[in-house]
Motif scaffolding. Structure first.
Motif, PDB file in Angstrom:
ATOM      1  N   VAL A 172      49.113  83.141  17.286  1.00 17.90           N
ATOM      2  CA  VAL A 172      50.147  83.419  16.459  1.00 17.90           C
ATOM      3  C   VAL A 172      51.346  83.835  16.924  1.00 17.90           C
ATOM      4  O   VAL A 172      52.584  83.251  16.450  1.00 17.90           O
ATOM      5  N   ARG A 173      51.037  84.529  18.214  1.00 24.10           N
ATOM      6  CA  ARG A 173      52.639  85.126  18.759  1.00 24.10           C
ATOM      7  C   ARG A 173      53.326  83.904  19.160  1.00 24.10           C
ATOM      8  O   ARG A 173      54.647  83.818  19.212  1.00 24.10           O
ATOM      9  N   LEU A 174      52.681  82.818  19.959  1.00 20.64           N
ATOM     10  CA  LEU A 174      53.434  81.622  20.456  1.00 20.64           C
ATOM     11  C   LEU A 174      54.039  81.082  19.252  1.00 20.64           C
ATOM     12  O   LEU A 174      55.119  80.517  19.284  1.00 20.64           O
ATOM     13  N   LEU A 175      53.502  80.911  18.025  1.00 24.63           N
ATOM     14  CA  LEU A 175      53.916  79.928  17.129  1.00 24.63           C
ATOM     15  C   LEU A 175      55.032  80.742  16.720  1.00 24.63           C
ATOM     16  O   LEU A 175      55.905  80.077  16.102  1.00 24.63           O
ATOM     17  N   HIS A 176      54.934  82.062  16.495  1.00 24.38           N
ATOM     18  CA  HIS A 176      56.058  82.614  15.622  1.00 24.38           C
ATOM     19  C   HIS A 176      57.305  82.322  16.698  1.00 24.38           C
ATOM     20  O   HIS A 176      58.503  82.193  15.941  1.00 24.38           O
ATOM     21  N   TRP A 177      57.311  82.552  17.995  1.00 23.20           N
ATOM     22  CA  TRP A 177      58.561  82.330  18.648  1.00 23.20           C
ATOM     23  C   TRP A 177      58.870  81.057  18.859  1.00 23.20           C
ATOM     24  O   TRP A 177      60.069  80.738  18.778  1.00 23.20           O
ATOM     25  N   TRP A 178      58.117  80.110  18.811  1.00 22.94           N
ATOM     26  CA  TRP A 178      58.351  78.606  18.929  1.00 22.94           C
ATOM     27  C   TRP A 178      59.093  78.362  17.391  1.00 22.94           C
ATOM     28  O   TRP A 178      60.201  77.446  17.569  1.00 22.94           O
TER      29      TRP A 178
ATOM     30  N   ALA B  51      45.871  80.064  12.134  1.00 26.14           N
ATOM     31  CA  ALA B  51      45.640  81.106  13.198  1.00 26.14           C
ATOM     32  C   ALA B  51      45.502  82.328  12.954  1.00 26.14           C
ATOM     33  O   ALA B  51      44.704  83.245  13.402  1.00 26.14           O
ATOM     34  N   ARG B  52      46.626  82.807  11.865  1.00 28.61           N
ATOM     35  CA  ARG B  52      46.860  84.165  11.572  1.00 28.61           C
ATOM     36  C   ARG B  52      45.363  84.338  10.551  1.00 28.61           C
ATOM     37  O   ARG B  52      44.988  85.514  10.673  1.00 28.61           O
ATOM     38  N   ALA B  53      45.156  83.287   9.826  1.00 23.69           N
ATOM     39  CA  ALA B  53      43.749  83.841   8.984  1.00 23.69           C
ATOM     40  C   ALA B  53      42.467  84.033   9.722  1.00 23.69           C
ATOM     41  O   ALA B  53      41.702  84.996   9.630  1.00 23.69           O
TER      42      ALA B  53
ATOM     43  N   PHE C 225      57.698  72.779   9.576  1.00 23.34           N
ATOM     44  CA  PHE C 225      56.599  72.461   8.506  1.00 23.34           C
ATOM     45  C   PHE C 225      55.255  72.032   8.916  1.00 23.34           C
ATOM     46  O   PHE C 225      54.368  72.662   8.424  1.00 23.34           O
ATOM     47  N   LEU C 226      55.016  71.545   9.857  1.00 21.59           N
ATOM     48  CA  LEU C 226      53.902  71.357  10.715  1.00 21.59           C
ATOM     49  C   LEU C 226      53.347  72.491  11.356  1.00 21.59           C
ATOM     50  O   LEU C 226      52.165  72.661  11.215  1.00 21.59           O
ATOM     51  N   LEU C 227      54.148  73.162  12.083  1.00 24.76           N
ATOM     52  CA  LEU C 227      53.702  74.388  12.778  1.00 24.76           C
ATOM     53  C   LEU C 227      53.168  75.523  11.570  1.00 24.76           C
ATOM     54  O   LEU C 227      52.315  76.345  11.929  1.00 24.76           O
ATOM     55  N   VAL C 228      53.807  75.628  10.789  1.00 26.26           N
ATOM     56  CA  VAL C 228      53.599  76.708   9.696  1.00 26.26           C
ATOM     57  C   VAL C 228      52.121  76.570   9.246  1.00 26.26           C
ATOM     58  O   VAL C 228      51.304  77.729   9.310  1.00 26.26           O
ATOM     59  N   TRP C 229      51.477  75.609   8.966  1.00 25.14           N
ATOM     60  CA  TRP C 229      49.980  75.334   8.588  1.00 25.14           C
ATOM     61  C   TRP C 229      49.052  75.793   9.689  1.00 25.14           C
ATOM     62  O   TRP C 229      48.065  76.586   9.597  1.00 25.14           O
ATOM     63  N   TRP C 230      49.511  75.312  11.045  1.00 21.64           N
ATOM     64  CA  TRP C 230      48.813  76.024  12.238  1.00 21.64           C
ATOM     65  C   TRP C 230      49.084  77.248  12.415  1.00 21.64           C
ATOM     66  O   TRP C 230      47.780  77.965  12.553  1.00 21.64           O
TER      67      TRP C 230
END
Length: 182
Positions: A16-22, A71-73, A62-67
């Motif tokens: 979640v942290r990595l996806l947030h910053w990416w 991950a957050r769930a 758009f693709l990363l938000v679903w991941w």
């Protein structure tokens, strides 16, 4: 490997942290690319490259938000210490819902705008265009572009609020809001 209870874990899970910053970097890239593409003449290679970069930054978001949502769930939300008051918690939840809606709606609007305006979205480093699911309708495309631009401008402010709130919590409230994402 030791399992840490989500209620006591001080930070979001790594993914979640990595996806947030990416995603934050991609949002900055999308804004920079679209804001500065006009510095080049229409039809020029640099202008077209900047727009293609803008399209792909949006598609990637758009693709990363679903991941990220998945991950957050799975990873849960670490508690804010000390806890927020009810008003601040509601404001935080509404802001986050708006951000997630933005991550989904903006790329869809952007792709529809490009399609209706007859613009190609090329697969990077090729001349192969993604299929266009609609007939060209430049008037409708321009209307969508206006909506896309208006939402984008509005979200300068929402993203700014998000950043300022994180800094406010870190520097003045001295809670762990920001630290949970570091």
């Amino acid at each position: 490997m030791e399992t840490v209870n989500v209620l006591t874990r001080p930070r979001y899970v790594r993914s979640v942290r990595l996806l947030h910053w990416w995603m934050a970097l991609l949002i900055v890239a999308a804004y920079v690319l679209v804001e500065f593409h006009g510095e080049f003449p229409k039809g020029s290679a640099p202008r077209n490259a900047m727009m293609q970069g803008h399209y792909w930054a949006g598609i990637t978001i758009f693709l990363l938000v679903w991941w990220r949502l998945s991950a957050r769930a799975r990873g849960g939300t670490p508690p804010i210490v000390p806890p927020l008051d009810r008003y601040s918690a509601l404001l935080a939840k509404l802001t986050h819902l708006a951000l997630y809606a933005f991550f989904i709606v903006m790329p869809v609007l952007g792709c529809l705008t490009a399609a209706y305006e007859g613009k190609q979205v090329l697969i990077p480093f090729t001349q192969i265009a993604l299929p266009v699911p609609v007939a060209v309708d430049k008037d409708f495309g321009h209307q969508l572009e206006d909506i896309h631009g208006t939402i984008g401008t509005l979200f300068y402010w929402v993203i700014g609020l998000h950043v300022l709130a994180a800094l406010w919590h870190h520097l003045f409230k001295r809670d762990n809001v920001l630290e949970r994402m570091l």
